[in-house]
Write a protein that holds these residues in place. Structure first.
Motif, PDB file in Angstrom:
ATOM      1  N   LYS A  53      63.937  37.147  54.023  1.00 34.24           N
ATOM      2  CA  LYS A  53      65.173  36.434  54.332  1.00 34.24           C
ATOM      3  C   LYS A  53      65.770  35.798  53.081  1.00 34.24           C
ATOM      4  N   HIS A  54      64.924  35.159  52.280  1.00 34.60           N
ATOM      5  CA  HIS A  54      65.400  34.482  51.074  1.00 34.60           C
ATOM      6  C   HIS A  54      65.157  35.310  49.809  1.00 34.60           C
ATOM      7  N   GLU A  55      64.510  36.467  49.984  1.00 34.85           N
ATOM      8  CA  GLU A  55      64.197  37.377  48.875  1.00 34.85           C
ATOM      9  C   GLU A  55      63.388  36.673  47.777  1.00 34.85           C
ATOM     10  N   ASP A  56      62.361  35.944  48.218  1.00 35.12           N
ATOM     11  CA  ASP A  56      61.461  35.241  47.315  1.00 35.12           C
ATOM     12  C   ASP A  56      60.056  35.855  47.410  1.00 35.12           C
ATOM     13  N   ILE A  57      59.395  35.931  46.262  1.00 31.52           N
ATOM     14  CA  ILE A  57      58.030  36.455  46.185  1.00 31.52           C
ATOM     15  C   ILE A  57      57.087  35.307  45.853  1.00 31.52           C
ATOM     16  N   TYR A  58      55.948  35.249  46.539  1.00 28.62           N
ATOM     17  CA  TYR A  58      54.937  34.228  46.296  1.00 28.62           C
ATOM     18  C   TYR A  58      53.632  34.936  45.911  1.00 28.62           C
ATOM     19  N   ILE A  59      53.190  34.760  44.672  1.00 29.60           N
ATOM     20  CA  ILE A  59      51.942  35.370  44.207  1.00 29.60           C
ATOM     21  C   ILE A  59      50.859  34.292  44.211  1.00 29.60           C
ATOM     22  N   PHE A  60      49.785  34.528  44.987  1.00 26.15           N
ATOM     23  CA  PHE A  60      48.819  33.455  45.207  1.00 26.15           C
ATOM     24  C   PHE A  60      47.376  33.829  44.862  1.00 26.15           C
ATOM     25  N   ASP A  61      47.138  35.063  44.407  1.00 26.33           N
ATOM     26  CA  ASP A  61      45.760  35.423  44.061  1.00 26.33           C
ATOM     27  C   ASP A  61      45.759  36.633  43.132  1.00 26.33           C
ATOM     28  N   GLU A  62      44.658  36.801  42.411  1.00 29.81           N
ATOM     29  CA  GLU A  62      44.541  37.933  41.494  1.00 29.81           C
ATOM     30  C   GLU A  62      43.064  38.238  41.229  1.00 29.81           C
ATOM     31  N   ILE A  63      42.830  39.456  40.748  1.00 32.49           N
ATOM     32  CA  ILE A  63      41.597  39.831  40.045  1.00 32.49           C
ATOM     33  C   ILE A  63      42.075  40.472  38.751  1.00 32.49           C
ATOM     34  N   TYR A  64      41.540  40.046  37.651  1.00 37.08           N
ATOM     35  CA  TYR A  64      42.036  40.512  36.344  1.00 37.08           C
ATOM     36  C   TYR A  64      40.820  40.572  35.429  1.00 37.08           C
ATOM     37  N   GLN A  65      40.239  41.774  35.319  1.00 35.38           N
ATOM     38  CA  GLN A  65      38.943  41.849  34.638  1.00 35.38           C
ATOM     39  C   GLN A  65      38.723  43.230  34.036  1.00 35.38           C
ATOM     40  N   GLN A  66      38.131  43.252  32.854  1.00 32.86           N
ATOM     41  CA  GLN A  66      37.769  44.503  32.194  1.00 32.86           C
ATOM     42  C   GLN A  66      36.362  44.934  32.608  1.00 32.86           C
ATOM     43  N   LYS A  67      36.113  46.244  32.425  1.00 32.56           N
ATOM     44  CA  LYS A  67      34.785  46.857  32.610  1.00 32.56           C
ATOM     45  C   LYS A  67      34.204  46.631  34.003  1.00 32.56           C
ATOM     46  N   LEU A  68      35.102  46.615  34.988  1.00 31.50           N
ATOM     47  CA  LEU A  68      34.647  46.544  36.377  1.00 31.50           C
ATOM     48  C   LEU A  68      34.473  47.961  36.901  1.00 31.50           C
ATOM     49  N   LEU A  69      33.295  48.304  37.379  1.00 31.86           N
ATOM     50  CA  LEU A  69      33.092  49.572  38.046  1.00 31.86           C
ATOM     51  C   LEU A  69      33.823  49.557  39.392  1.00 31.86           C
ATOM     52  N   ASN A  70      34.167  50.728  39.885  1.00 34.47           N
ATOM     53  CA  ASN A  70      34.940  50.794  41.130  1.00 34.47           C
ATOM     54  C   ASN A  70      34.222  50.109  42.287  1.00 34.47           C
ATOM     55  N   LEU A 115      47.224  47.188  43.203  1.00 34.15           N
ATOM     56  CA  LEU A 115      46.122  47.384  42.267  1.00 34.15           C
ATOM     57  C   LEU A 115      46.537  48.326  41.139  1.00 34.15           C
ATOM     58  N   ASP A 116      46.327  47.860  39.912  1.00 32.76           N
ATOM     59  CA  ASP A 116      46.514  48.694  38.724  1.00 32.76           C
ATOM     60  C   ASP A 116      45.136  48.886  38.098  1.00 32.76           C
ATOM     61  N   PHE A 117      44.718  50.144  37.950  1.00 35.79           N
ATOM     62  CA  PHE A 117      43.379  50.433  37.449  1.00 35.79           C
ATOM     63  C   PHE A 117      43.274  50.195  35.944  1.00 35.79           C
ATOM     64  N   GLY A 118      42.104  49.828  35.515  1.00 35.39           N
ATOM     65  CA  GLY A 118      41.797  49.670  34.103  1.00 35.39           C
ATOM     66  C   GLY A 118      40.292  49.587  33.956  1.00 35.39           C
ATOM     67  N   PHE A 119      39.821  49.668  32.713  1.00 30.96           N
ATOM     68  CA  PHE A 119      38.374  49.546  32.524  1.00 30.96           C
ATOM     69  C   PHE A 119      38.030  48.981  31.151  1.00 30.96           C
ATOM     70  N   ALA A 120      38.022  49.810  30.121  1.00 32.94           N
ATOM     71  CA  ALA A 120      37.492  49.369  28.825  1.00 32.94           C
ATOM     72  C   ALA A 120      38.472  48.478  28.076  1.00 32.94           C
ATOM     73  N   VAL A 121      39.643  49.010  27.766  1.00 29.01           N
ATOM     74  CA  VAL A 121      40.636  48.252  26.989  1.00 29.01           C
ATOM     75  C   VAL A 121      41.560  47.469  27.914  1.00 29.01           C
ATOM     76  N   ASP A 122      42.123  48.166  28.905  1.00 25.16           N
ATOM     77  CA  ASP A 122      43.025  47.515  29.855  1.00 25.16           C
ATOM     78  C   ASP A 122      42.231  46.958  31.030  1.00 25.16           C
ATOM     79  N   PRO A 123      42.614  45.786  31.516  1.00 26.84           N
ATOM     80  CA  PRO A 123      41.899  45.222  32.661  1.00 26.84           C
ATOM     81  C   PRO A 123      42.328  45.867  33.969  1.00 26.84           C
TER      82      PRO A 123
END
Length: 422
Positions: free
Chosen positions: A281-298, A262-270
């Motif tokens: 074993k294979h040193e592979d990363i799989y990214i399968f979900d996100e939340i990416y939104q501005q002005k979210l209260l904690n 989690l990287d925090f943000g609010f007004a300008v940065d999401p």
């Protein structure tokens, strides 16, 4: 003096013999030592500087890094290693506040500075003599030749002869200012290229060579850049190992090593939350979900994150302890990721070294966009420099946090064998 009883062939890699002879006779003023990981180029410079001071009693040395807080973990211990390898530790006095090494017999100094505090460089006061030796470590992190020339004007003056060392791993992009600059012929500059293949195996350890071969098989292009020091790219893309992959619910359900960042943000940065699986074993990363939104209260963010991460542990930006504590009060298993002075650079390089970073751009569109558009910084001439912009990288930071403990364990494992000072 004990230095006379130590054979340089025991501490200098064979590919530096001719270079050492050139430095000894002052064949050039400027020495650019480029090479891949494990080439021992920094070790070579740390062996040359003490010898130059002893043979030139009017000279002092200045060692520079782009960022000052990296000195204590890089060039300062490297210089200590070089002096000790020469058998000269008792001949020098060591100080850490500020970082400084003094040759006891004459009072000659080796001074250390970060260029982020240029006033200190301009106001250097020496007890006698002049700055005759300068070392730019990680040259590609500086902004360009304009900055180097400006620093030289402050440092290289008042003496009859100088030695300037620049060490770096060649950046991927040919458009990087370092790669472009070294194409210009300068009769007073010697560019020396080295790789780990010219270093005795026992100095680096079998694990180092095994890791190199593993990367060679897994990602030949990354191997050529990281270990052979080749210029492998023509653009400024930071990540060249990213691929879109459509991930089914069944595939995601089989992921057994889940990580959340989690990287925090609010007004300008999401606020950016990322969910991934790491295949060690294979040193592979799989990214399968996100939340990416501005002005979210904690509280709102915690509810959204809980719906995706459940009771899994989340590693967040430790610069936001108040937000972390508040989210803990809402029931999240969240804590701050440990950071160090080079955590951004090390984290990005670690991600670059993975076999693949697979991202389902339907499930994590903003994360995919950040990774494929993230480019190195540019200087005023429009050339790429080896610096990472602090913008458009919120999901990237989130991924770094999520895997920070994996990176730390990987580094502990890699360096636990006690490799030769690099």
């Amino acid at each position: 003096m004990r230095m006379q009883t130590i054979r340089l062939s025991d501490i200098v890699a064979p590919h530096f013999y001719a270079l050492h002879r050139d430095i000894k006779r002052h064949g050039h003023t400027y020495y650019w030592l480029e090479g891949g990981r494990g080439s021992t180029k920094s070790s070579e410079i740390s062996l040359e500087i003490p010898q130059l001071l002893i043979k030139n009693p009017d000279c002092h040395a200045v060692v520079l890094r782009k960022v000052g807080n990296t000195i204590k973990t890089s060039v300062y211990p490297q210089m200590q290693w070089g002096i000790d390898a020469l058998g000269l530790t008792s001949k020098f006095r060591f100080k850490t506040s500020p970082h400084e090494i003094t040759y006891r017999k004459t009072g000659q100094k080796i001074l250390f500075f970060g260029v982020d505090d240029p006033q200190k460089i301009k106001s250097i006061k020496l007890p006698f003599g002049y700055v005759g030796v300068v070392w730019f470590e990680e040259l590609d992190q500086f902004s360009g030749m304009e900055e180097i020339r400006s620093l030289n004007q402050s440092l290289l003056r008042g003496g009859p002869k100088y030695w300037e060392f620049c060490s770096f791993n060649p950046p991927k992009s040919q458009n990087n200012w370092v790669n472009e600059e070294k194409l210009f012929e300068d009769p007073d500059r010697l560019v020396h290229h080295s790789t780990y293949l010219g270093v005795p195996r026992e100095w680096l350890g079998e694990r180092f060579f095994d890791d190199a071969e593993k990367l060679k098989e897994k990602n030949a292009r990354a191997y050529e850049h990281e270990y052979l020091g080749k210029v492998t790219g023509t653009g400024g893309a930071v990540f060249e190992n990213v691929s879109d992959m459509r991930m089914s619910d069944e595939l995601i359900g089989n992921f057994d090593r889940l990580y959340f960042g989690l990287d925090f943000g609010f007004a300008v940065d999401p606020l950016a939350f990322v969910a991934c699986h790491y295949d060690a074993k294979h040193e592979d990363i799989y990214i399968f979900d996100e939340i990416y939104q501005q002005k979210l209260l904690n509280k709102q963010a915690a509810e959204k994150i809980a719906a995706k991460a459940g009771r899994h542990r989340i590693l967040a930006d430790s610069a936001e302890p108040k937000s972390i504590a508040e989210m803990q009060s809402y029931g999240l298993r969240i804590s701050g990721a440990k950071k160090g002075p080079d955590s951004v650079e090390h984290g990005i390089k670690w991600l670059q070294d993975r076999g693949h970073i697979y991202i389902d751009k339907r499930r994590a569109p903003n994360t995919y966009r950040e990774f494929i558009t993230y480019e190195y910084e540019k200087n005023r001439q429009g050339q790429f420099v080896s610096a990472y912009p602090d913008k458009g990288n919120h999901a990237i930071d989130s991924l770094r946090y999520s895997l920070s403990e994996v990176m730390r364990l990987h580094n502990i494992s890699r360096f636990s064998k006690g490799a030769f000072g690099l």
